[in-house]
Design a protein around this motif. Structure first.
Motif, short mmCIF file in Angstrom:
data_model
loop_
_atom_site.label_atom_id
_atom_site.label_comp_id
_atom_site.label_asym_id
_atom_site.label_seq_id
_atom_site.Cartn_x
_atom_site.Cartn_y
_atom_site.Cartn_z
N MET A 1 1.06 -1.35 -0.57
CA MET A 1 -0.39 0.03 -0.12
C MET A 1 1.35 1.40 -0.22
O MET A 1 0.17 2.34 -0.75
CB MET A 1 -0.90 -0.05 1.33
N ALA A 2 1.81 0.80 0.69
CA ALA A 2 2.66 2.22 0.63
C ALA A 2 3.66 2.18 -0.74
O ALA A 2 3.89 3.93 -0.91
CB ALA A 2 3.79 2.51 1.64
N GLU A 3 3.74 1.56 -1.29
CA GLU A 3 4.42 2.22 -3.17
C GLU A 3 3.70 2.10 -4.05
O GLU A 3 2.89 0.54 -4.53
CB GLU A 3 5.26 0.91 -3.23
N PRO A 4 2.92 2.96 -4.44
CA PRO A 4 1.41 3.09 -5.35
C PRO A 4 2.23 1.99 -6.30
O PRO A 4 0.88 1.35 -7.43
CB PRO A 4 1.17 4.44 -6.05
N PRO A 5 3.12 2.61 -7.36
CA PRO A 5 3.63 1.27 -8.28
C PRO A 5 3.55 -0.20 -8.25
O PRO A 5 2.55 -1.41 -8.76
CB PRO A 5 4.37 1.77 -8.77
N SER A 6 3.78 -0.65 -6.68
CA SER A 6 3.28 -1.95 -6.77
C SER A 6 1.98 -2.65 -6.98
O SER A 6 1.89 -3.92 -6.72
CB SER A 6 3.67 -2.51 -5.40
N MET A 7 1.51 -1.69 -6.78
CA MET A 7 -0.82 -1.74 -6.40
C MET A 7 -0.97 -2.13 -7.74
O MET A 7 -1.92 -2.68 -7.83
CB MET A 7 -0.96 -1.07 -5.83
N GLN A 8 -0.37 -1.63 -8.61
CA GLN A 8 -0.89 -1.97 -10.36
C GLN A 8 0.07 -3.37 -10.64
O GLN A 8 1.30 -2.99 -11.28
CB GLN A 8 -0.53 -1.17 -10.76
N LEU A 9 -0.25 -4.62 -11.44
CA LEU A 9 0.14 -5.05 -12.23
C LEU A 9 0.15 -4.99 -14.05
O LEU A 9 -1.18 -5.03 -14.21
CB LEU A 9 -0.15 -6.91 -12.09
N ARG A 10 1.11 -5.57 -15.38
CA ARG A 10 0.03 -4.90 -16.12
C ARG A 10 0.51 -6.20 -16.40
O ARG A 10 1.98 -7.23 -16.95
CB ARG A 10 1.30 -4.67 -17.11
N LEU A 11 -0.58 -7.13 -17.20
CA LEU A 11 -0.41 -8.42 -17.62
C LEU A 11 -0.07 -8.21 -19.23
O LEU A 11 -1.19 -8.00 -20.03
CB LEU A 11 -1.35 -9.20 -17.60
N PRO A 12 0.78 -8.30 -20.54
CA PRO A 12 0.76 -8.05 -21.66
C PRO A 12 0.51 -9.62 -22.66
O PRO A 12 0.18 -10.47 -21.81
CB PRO A 12 1.96 -8.07 -21.72
N ASN A 13 0.25 -9.03 -23.99
CA ASN A 13 -0.69 -10.01 -24.84
C ASN A 13 -1.63 -11.03 -24.17
O ASN A 13 -1.31 -12.67 -24.49
CB ASN A 13 0.25 -11.01 -25.36
N ILE A 14 -2.42 -10.46 -24.00
CA ILE A 14 -3.10 -11.83 -23.19
C ILE A 14 -4.91 -12.03 -23.92
O ILE A 14 -5.16 -10.39 -25.05
CB ILE A 14 -4.18 -11.19 -21.88
N PRO A 15 -5.28 -12.78 -24.27
CA PRO A 15 -6.25 -13.38 -25.40
C PRO A 15 -7.77 -12.78 -24.86
O PRO A 15 -7.58 -12.36 -23.69
CB PRO A 15 -6.28 -14.71 -25.63
N LYS A 16 -8.81 -12.80 -25.21
CA LYS A 16 -10.03 -12.44 -24.56
C LYS A 16 -10.23 -13.55 -23.14
O LYS A 16 -10.04 -15.12 -23.66
CB LYS A 16 -11.01 -12.68 -25.49
N TYR A 17 -11.12 -13.21 -22.77
CA TYR A 17 -11.28 -14.11 -21.09
C TYR A 17 -12.62 -13.82 -20.25
O TYR A 17 -12.67 -12.43 -20.96
CB TYR A 17 -10.01 -14.31 -20.18
N ASP A 18 -13.27 -13.92 -19.28
CA ASP A 18 -14.20 -13.79 -18.95
C ASP A 18 -14.04 -14.24 -17.40
O ASP A 18 -15.26 -14.10 -16.55
CB ASP A 18 -15.38 -15.12 -19.07
N ALA A 19 -12.39 -15.00 -16.84
CA ALA A 19 -12.55 -15.30 -15.80
C ALA A 19 -11.03 -14.93 -15.14
O ALA A 19 -10.26 -15.30 -15.79
CB ALA A 19 -13.23 -16.54 -14.99
N ILE A 20 -11.10 -14.50 -14.31
CA ILE A 20 -9.23 -14.41 -13.65
C ILE A 20 -8.87 -15.12 -12.48
O ILE A 20 -10.60 -14.85 -11.89
CB ILE A 20 -9.37 -12.92 -13.56
N TYR A 21 -7.99 -15.81 -12.91
CA TYR A 21 -7.62 -16.63 -10.92
C TYR A 21 -6.48 -16.13 -10.31
O TYR A 21 -5.68 -15.91 -11.19
CB TYR A 21 -7.58 -18.57 -11.50
N PHE A 22 -6.55 -16.29 -8.99
CA PHE A 22 -5.24 -15.70 -8.45
C PHE A 22 -5.16 -16.17 -7.13
O PHE A 22 -6.10 -16.46 -6.53
CB PHE A 22 -4.86 -14.85 -8.74
N SER A 23 -4.55 -16.09 -6.79
CA SER A 23 -4.19 -17.26 -5.07
C SER A 23 -3.45 -15.40 -4.05
O SER A 23 -2.85 -14.43 -4.52
CB SER A 23 -3.27 -18.24 -5.27
#
Lengths: 344, 226
Positions: B82-104
Motif C-alpha cells: 500500500m505504501a508503494e503505489p506502483p506495486s499495486m498495479q500489474l500489467r499482463l501483456p498479450n492476453i487473449p479474450k477472457y471471462d474469468a481471472i484466477y489468482f491466489s
C-alpha cells in the motif's frame, strides 16, 4: 567480417573459460548418499564461497557489529560454541538452546533443533534476526554492506554485478556452509581401507551398531529425524521441541538427532547443552531415561553397558573426530579480506 | 496444404494483433475509498482504527474463457504494498479474450520450501518468517483503541504453507466484459470489522485462526465497478 567473427568467438571462449575456472564441483564422498541440497539452483563458485566465508566471519551481520556467525560457530569447535550450554548473542544475551555444530549440511533436510527452518538458504535469517542472537534485520544488513568498502566488489566478483540482495547474501552464506564437509576422520580412512580400527575401536564399532546406529546412522552419523531421547524437562526452559513447530502432541519433546561426528570438539551435548562429557551422555542412556509417550521406542528399556563397553564405545566415537576439518585453512577466518583486528 | 498453412499463419497473426494487455489495479479500501494510512477511521461502535501497513502477495494469475484456461502468467509472484503505489498495479501483456481471472493470495508451498528467492520473493522484503520457514501471505498492521497492546497495535501476519495450516487462498473473479483495466478492491474495512480486535489483534505464526482469517480476507475481494 570473418575477422570480427573470429575475434568474437575467441572472446566468448575466453569469457566462458574464465567462468569455468571459478566454478566448483561439490564432491560427494565415496559411499555417501546424494545430498539433499539442490546445487542446480545455487551452483557453487569459488567467488561465492569466498563471499559467504567473509560474511560468516563478519560481525557486520549483527545489530551492533559485535557478533558474527563464527562467534557461536567457531572452526576449532567444529563450528559450534564450546563450553556454553546455551547460545550467546549480542550484549551477552543468552538464547534458549545449544548452538549446533555445522558440518555436512548439504545432507540435512531441516535445520534447528526443532526443524523450524526448511532450507539452508533461509537458515541464516533466524540467527541474524533473533533478538537473543544478532538482533539485526536483513534490509539493514544490506544497507551496511552497500556502504562497506569491500562488499560491492565482492558481490561483483561473485555475481557479475555489485547489487546486494537478500537472496544473494543468503545463498553465498549457504555456499560457504555447504563446503564444510567433514569426512576425514579415522573412521573414514578405515572405510576407505586406508587404516584399520584398533581392537578396542572395533569392539566399540560393534556396540555402536547395536545401540546407536538406528538414529545416528552411518555415514553421516545422524538420520536427521526428530526423537525424544528421554531427557528430563528442564523447568527453566520448558522446551517442547518439535511440537512447537508442528503443534502435534506426538512431537512433544522431540529434537533433531545430531551427528556423532567431531564430538571431541563440540561439547557440551544435547539441545540445552546439559552434558559436558560423553560419559554423562552414556549414563543418561543407561539410567536417566524419562518415560513419556513420545520416547523413542529403541530407548524404552535403556541402553545398559558395563564400564568396559562404555570405554570401547567412547574409543570408537573418537575415530569420528576429524582433525583436518577443524584445521582446514579454507574454512577458517579469511584474514586476507579483513584489516587487522577486524572480523570474527 | 500451403494455402491452409498460410491461412493458419494469418489467423495466428490476427490473433496476436487482437491480443491485449490487462492492467490489474489493486486498491485497499475503507468504506469504498482508498485507505489513508494517516487517518483514523470511526467504527460503528464509536471506536476508531488506523491501518498503517498493508502488504500482500498475489500469485499464480491465470485467465480463462468459457471454462478453459487461456493464459497463465509465468513466474507469477507479486508483492503489493500500500505504501508503494506502483506495486499495486500489474500489467499482463498479450492476453487473449477472457471471462474469468484466477489468482491466489499468498505464496505456494513449493516456493516456501525451496530456499531464498529473488525479486518480490526476496526475504529482504520482510515477508518471510525468519524463525520458522515460510512466507507471510499478507500483513495488515495498524492501531486501534480496541487493542490492549503496546501502542494499541494490531498486527496480522497471515501465512503458513504446511498441512492444516496452509493459508494460501485461491480465488476466482468473473468479468464477462474482459476489460483492459480491472480494479480489484480489497475492502479492509469489511475484513477488519469481522474481527473482534479486543480478543484478536496479534497473529504472527501459522495457525487455524490464520487460515480462517485468510479465507475471510479472500472472500471480501471484488471487482470494482467502473
Amino acid at each position: 567480417m570473418k575477422k570480427l567473427l573470429v575475434i568474437t568467438c575467441m572472446l566468448t571462449t575466453a569469457v566462458l573459460l574464465s567462468f569455468k575456472t571459478i566454478k566448483m564441483q561439490f564432491a560427494i564422498p565415496q559411499g555417501w548418499p546424494k545430498p539433499v541440497y539442490d546445487f542446480g539452483k545455487n551452483p557453487l563458485s569459488y567467488n561465492k564461497v569466498e563471499l559467504g566465508r567473509m560474511l560468516f566471519y563478519d560481525p557486520v551481520l549483527s545489530r551492533d557489529s559485535s557478533t558474527s556467525c563464527a562467534s557461536c560457530h567457531s572452526q576449532y569447535n567444529a563450528f559450534t560454541h564450546v563450553d556454553h550450554d546455551l547460545s550467546h548473542g549480542i550484549n551477552d544475551r543468552i538464547g534458549k538452546r545449544n548452538s549446533p555444530a555445522l558440518m555436512n549440511l548439504a545432507w540435512s533436510s531441516s535445520f534447528m533443533w526443532d526443524g523450524a527452518v526448511n532450507h539452508l538458504d533461509v537458515q541464516s535469517l533466524a540467527p541474524i534476526t533473533n533478538p537473543l542472537e544478532m538482533d539485526e534485520s536483513l534490509p539493514n544488513v544490506i544497507r551496511k554492506l552497500q556502504s562497506n568498502k569491500r562488499y560491492p566488489a565482492m558481490f561483483y566478483k561473485a555475481y557479475g554485478d555489485s547489487i546486494i540482495t537478500g537472496q544473494r547474501l543468503l545463498q553465498a552464506l549457504s555456499q560457504f556452509m555447504l563446503t564444510l564437509v567433514s569426512n576425514n576422520a579415522k573412521y573414514d580412512s578405515v572405510m576407505r581401507k586406508q587404516a584399520v580400527f584398533t581392537e578396542n575401536e572395533d569392539k566399540g564399532y560393534t556396540l555402536y551398531k547395536q545401540h546407536c546406529a538406528s538414529c545416528h546412522a552411518e555415514p553421516l552419523f545422524a538420520n536427521y529425524s526428530f526423537e525424544n531421547n528421554g531427557l528430563y524437562v528442564d523447568k527453566t526452559l520448558n522446551d517442547s521441541g518439535r511440537m512447537a513447530i508442528t503443534k502435534q502432541p506426538t512431537d512433544s519433546l522431540k529434537f533433531k538427532v545430531p551427528t556423532l561426528r567431531n564430538l571431541k570438539y563440540t561439547y557440551p551435548y544435547m539441545h540445552d547443552g546439559r552434558f559436558k562429557h560423553l560419559g554423562q551422555v552414556l549414563n543418561h542412556y543407561a539410567m536417566g531415561i524419562q518415560h513419556a509417550p513420545t520416547l523413542a521406542p529403541q530407548l524404552r528399556k535403556g541402553v545398559f553397558m558395563n564400564s568396559e563397553e562404555k570405554f570401547y564405545l567412547i574409543s570408537f566415537l573418537a575415530t569420528l573426530n576429524d582433525k583436518s576439518f577443524v584445521s582446514n585453512p579454507a574454512f577458517g577466518y579469511p584474514q586476507k579480506y579483513f584489516a587487522t583486528g577486524e572480523g570474527l | 496444404m500451403l494455402f491452409r498453412l498460410l491461412f493458419i499463419g494469418l489467423f495466428c497473426c490476427t490473433q496476436t494483433v487482437a491480443a491485449q494487455y490487462l492492467d490489474l489495479k489493486f486498491v485497499a479500501t475503507w468504506g469504498g475509498k482508498p485507505v489513508d494510512a494517516q487517518k483514523y477511521y470511526k467504527l460503528p461502535s464509536g471506536d476508531s482504527l488506523r491501518i498503517t501497513n498493508f502488504r500482500c502477495y498475489i500469485s499464480g494469475i491465470s485467465l480463462s474463457a468459457n471454462g478453459k484456461t487461456v493464459y497463465i502468467e509465468p513466474n507469477s509472484y507479486h508483492l503489493l504494498d500500500m505504501a508503494e503505489p506502483p506495486s499495486m498495479q500489474l500489467r499482463l501483456p498479450n492476453i487473449p479474450k477472457y471471462d474469468a481471472i484466477y489468482f491466489s493470495i499468498g505464496v505456494d508451498s513449493i516456493m516456501s520450501i525451496s530456499g531464498a528467492h529473488g525479486g518480490d520473493l526476496d526475504p529482504e522484503k520482510g515477508m518471510y518468517w525468519a524463525w520458522q520457514s515460510g512466507y507471510i501471505n499478507f500483513k495488515v498492521e495498524g492501531n486501534s483503541n480496541l487493542c490492549n497492546t503496546r501502542r494499541n497495535e494490531f498486527q496480522f501476519h497471515i501465512g503458513g504453507y504446511a498441512g492444516k495450516d496452509n493459508a494460501l487462498v485461491k480465488l476466482t473473479l468473473r468479468n464477462a466484459d474482459a476489460p483492459n483495466t480491472m480494479t480489484i478492491q480489497i475492502p479492509l474495512s469489511k475484513w477488519l470489522q469481522q474481527i473482534d480486535l479486543r480478543q484478536q489483534h496479534t497473529i504472527m505464526s501459522p495457525s487455524a485462526e490464520a487460515v480462517q482469517l485468510a479465507k475471510q480476507f479472500a472472500a471480501t475481494l471484488n471487482i470494482q465497478e467502473p
